[in-house]
Design an enzyme around this catalytic site. Sequence first.
Site, mmCIF file in Angstrom:
data_model
loop_
_atom_site.group_PDB
_atom_site.id
_atom_site.type_symbol
_atom_site.label_atom_id
_atom_site.label_comp_id
_atom_site.label_asym_id
_atom_site.label_seq_id
_atom_site.Cartn_x
_atom_site.Cartn_y
_atom_site.Cartn_z
ATOM 1 N N HIS A 70 -7.477 -6.016 -0.502
ATOM 2 C CA HIS A 70 -6.215 -5.035 -0.446
ATOM 3 C C HIS A 70 -5.686 -5.341 0.978
ATOM 4 O O HIS A 70 -5.939 -5.650 2.105
ATOM 5 C CB HIS A 70 -6.816 -3.309 -0.323
ATOM 6 C CG HIS A 70 -5.563 -2.534 0.037
ATOM 7 N ND1 HIS A 70 -4.703 -2.505 -1.203
ATOM 8 C CD2 HIS A 70 -5.134 -1.681 0.918
ATOM 9 C CE1 HIS A 70 -3.816 -1.419 -0.640
ATOM 10 N NE2 HIS A 70 -4.139 -1.052 0.394
ATOM 11 N N ASP A 85 -9.423 -5.323 -5.106
ATOM 12 C CA ASP A 85 -8.778 -4.097 -4.622
ATOM 13 C C ASP A 85 -9.094 -2.961 -5.482
ATOM 14 O O ASP A 85 -8.680 -2.854 -6.640
ATOM 15 C CB ASP A 85 -7.220 -4.259 -4.533
ATOM 16 C CG ASP A 85 -6.359 -3.302 -3.726
ATOM 17 O OD1 ASP A 85 -7.105 -2.263 -3.300
ATOM 18 O OD2 ASP A 85 -5.197 -3.183 -3.691
ATOM 19 N N SER A 133 0.897 -1.263 -0.031
ATOM 20 C CA SER A 133 -0.120 0.109 0.167
ATOM 21 C C SER A 133 0.767 1.316 0.044
ATOM 22 O O SER A 133 1.574 1.555 -0.964
ATOM 23 C CB SER A 133 -0.885 -0.272 1.355
ATOM 24 O OG SER A 133 -1.993 0.887 0.968
#
Length: 310
Positions: free
Chosen positions: A282, A251, A152
């Site tokens: 995610h 995601d 991320s």
Amino acid sequence: MSIVAEAPGYIQVFSDGSVKRFELEIATASIEPCNGYKSKDVVIDPLKPIIGRMYLPESGVHQQFPLLVYFHGGGFCIGSTTWLGYHIFLGDLSVSSKSIILSVDYRLAPEYRLPTAYEDCYSALEWLINNFEIEPWLERADLSQLFLSGDSAGGNIVHQVAIQAITSEVFRGRLKGLLPIHPYFGSEKRTELEMDKGSAEGVEMNDMFWRLSLPQGSNRDYFGCNFENAQLSMAEWSQFPAAIVFVAGMDLLKERGVTYAEFLKKKGVKSVKVVEAEGQVHVYHVFHPESEATRSLQKQMSNFINSFTK
């Protein structure tokens, strides 16, 4: 005093600028072997402060290990090397990849907005060089086999730290590969997924983290958010390391990861690959570090790293 920004269960930002982060389940480091690895916390910069957690796989012989530097996610605003999910995931990855891993706790926004996270994480690379002959575990590290990974926001940091590293003589030739996981990028222009009405809640949360982390007065076309605005010459792009970009099928950021890989290819990066985890969300590996999907991710990462060390 009112709440002006919130990720329920993780962070609240108040109108007076104060920040409350909620405690999650954490893991302590241990130099006693556990599940095939040892771990310990280190101080990278006591003044800022920047700390890290190292993982050393067990080995019956004195062998040199590649070195992986990992940057946690959390929209630049939350996350820690101590979170249980990261600890399990990275400890197991050190075993499967036969790598020494340094996980970095950089300073968080909104108290420390970008580019602070980039600067802190790059300083972790400098710490490795400066402490190569001081830190006992680094005696087992092969600094000519250096890799960067993160998920991320940490995947975003991977890109920015790599740009700094390839322009430094100290790291030239050492940095072999990048392994960003579900990288957190953005731009003023929305992707198709972001324009889908069903994604409104996720887009709003992403925008909130960008508002908290971007420099005051910047928008989502800031170079740290929009990778297309990086200022590199073609000669410098030619030095960019190989990359394997991991995306998740469910995601919201999947398109960002795929577009990032396509961007690198257009810039002439010699080896770029996208690997999709179908049906996964995610950063699933953080919330389910012992799942079958996570084991598959660790195997793919290990194969990528080991392809350079054989």
